[in-house]
Design an enzyme around this catalytic site. Structure first.
Site, PDB file in Angstrom:
ATOM      1  CE  LYS A  92      -3.859  -2.350   2.288  1.00  0.00           C
ATOM      2  NZ  LYS A  92      -3.215  -3.604   2.740  1.00  0.00           N
TER       3      LYS A  92
HETATM    4  P1  5BU Z   1      -8.472 -11.732   6.016  1.00  0.00           P
HETATM    5  O1  5BU Z   1      -7.859 -12.549   7.091  1.00  0.00           O
HETATM    6  O2  5BU Z   1      -9.088 -12.561   4.881  1.00  0.00           O
HETATM    7  O3  5BU Z   1      -9.411 -10.686   6.551  1.00  0.00           O
HETATM    8  O4  5BU Z   1      -7.215 -10.933   5.371  1.00  0.00           O
HETATM    9  C1  5BU Z   1      -7.385  -9.934   4.424  1.00  0.00           C
HETATM   10  C2  5BU Z   1      -6.060  -9.504   3.845  1.00  0.00           C
HETATM   11  O5  5BU Z   1      -6.316  -8.586   2.782  1.00  0.00           O
HETATM   12  C3  5BU Z   1      -5.116  -8.794   4.793  1.00  0.00           C
HETATM   13  O6  5BU Z   1      -3.792  -9.173   4.457  1.00  0.00           O
HETATM   14  C4  5BU Z   1      -5.318  -7.313   4.509  1.00  0.00           C
HETATM   15  O7  5BU Z   1      -4.131  -6.548   4.644  1.00  0.00           O
HETATM   16  C5  5BU Z   1      -5.724  -7.326   3.047  1.00  0.00           C
HETATM   17  N1  5BU Z   1      -6.647  -6.231   2.667  1.00  0.00           N
HETATM   18  C6  5BU Z   1      -7.912  -6.124   3.178  1.00  0.00           C
HETATM   19  O8  5BU Z   1      -8.343  -6.913   4.006  1.00  0.00           O
HETATM   20  N2  5BU Z   1      -8.727  -5.114   2.753  1.00  0.00           N
HETATM   21  C7  5BU Z   1      -8.354  -4.183   1.850  1.00  0.00           C
HETATM   22  O9  5BU Z   1      -9.116  -3.313   1.470  1.00  0.00           O
HETATM   23  C8  5BU Z   1      -7.015  -4.321   1.336  1.00  0.00           C
HETATM   24  C9  5BU Z   1      -6.203  -5.346   1.748  1.00  0.00           C
HETATM   25 BR1  5BU Z   1      -6.412  -3.117   0.086  1.00  0.00          BR
END
Ligand code: 5BU
Length: 265
Positions: A92
């Site tokens: 990011k």
């Molecule tokens: P989760 O455990 O499925 O919630 O992880 C989501 C991943 O996606 C995590 O590594 C965040 O940094 C990433 N992410 C997110 O959740 N939402 C966003 O808008 C963005 C990245 Br950009």
């Protein structure tokens, strides 16, 4: 194989990396990018070994690993390449062009191993040129995923901001695609209309158990996200915190792949 199932996304694509992704996804019958959010190198190696065959890309946060070393990370990237995975550092970026270029180097040297990185466009379009220069500095090529939407509640990426990100990003050859909000299919449909058929939309905020996650995260269903226009579901805890990560990865793979077949037929 890939050309048939990816339809207009394949035929309109001008990006080698996007084509590579679409081929890997077709080979593995999976549109899953694993968010490998584990904070030890051993945990990360275990993940690749367990779920590598069922995922098409690997998303990292290189700066959250407690026992990170340059050597162990090189081995990890090699294991990812052997498992036929694109590596995507979710850094990011958001700074001015020349600083973003320098941030591709530094201790983590992201430019040397990442195929894809995320970036905000808040500082203006030069951030994309800065990141591309970072890859050029080491003779590599990579793609930028611009944050057009986010999955977290209360985020400040308004529809007007999204429009501007898409308008600028669509024209830039260094932009591989956009991050869309996987938790809201209706927002994704709008995003797909604005993006058009060429560029990728990848979506975090996806889980087979939909609803609110930890600390403001929101989750939507993988099938719905793909039908709404997502080309890759980014799944973290749904896989890496499951009792059986391989079994979970297979479920996400099947759900996303079947939705792609349904979408294009
Ligand atoms: P989760 O455990 O499925 O919630 O992880 C989501 C991943 O996606 C995590 O590594 C965040 O940094 C990433 N992410 C997110 O959740 N939402 C966003 O808008 C963005 C990245 Br950009």
């Amino acid at each position: 194989m890939a050309s048939g199932v990816w339809g207009e996304r394949w035929s309109n694509s001008t990006s080698d990396i996007a084509r590579k992704y679409m081929e890997v996804a077709a080979r593995k019958q999976s549109l899953v990018c694993l968010a490998a959010d584990r904070n030890t190198m051993a945990g990360l190696f275990d993940l690749i070994e367990e779920v590598g065959p069922y995922i098409a890309a690997l998303k990292t946060h290189v700066d959250l690993v407690d026992d990170w070393t340059s050597d162990s990370w090189s081995k990890f990237c090699k294991a990812a390449a052997e498992a036929d995975l694109l590596i995507f550092e979710d850094r990011k970026f958001a700074d001015i062009g020349k600083i973003s270029r320098s941030q591709m180097a530094g201790i983590y040297d992201i430019r040397s191993w990442a195929d894809l990185v995320t970036s905000h466009l808040i500082s203006g379009p030069d951030v994309v040129d800065g990141l591309q220069s970072g890859w050029e500095d080491v003779g590599r090529k990579g793609g930028v995923l611009l944050l057009a939407q986010m999955s977290s509640r209360g985020n400040l990426l308004s529809p007007e901001y999204t429009d501007q990100v898409v308008a600028k990003g669509r024209e830039h050859p260094g932009v591989f695609g956009f991050i869309g909000n996987g938790s809201r299919p209706e927002e994704l449909k709008e995003l797909r209309k604005k993006v058009g058929v060429e560029k990728m939309i990848w979506t975090p905020g996806v889980n087979l158990s939909v609803g609110d996650g930890e600390m403001g995260q929101r989750y939507g269903d993988p099938r719905e996200a793909v039908l709404a226009g997502s080309d890759c579901i980014i799944v973290g805890s749904g896989i890496h915190r499951a009792n059986n990560p391989a079994g979970a990865a297979k479920e996400y793979a099947a759900s996303s792949w079947n939705a792609l077949v349904e979408r294009e037929s």
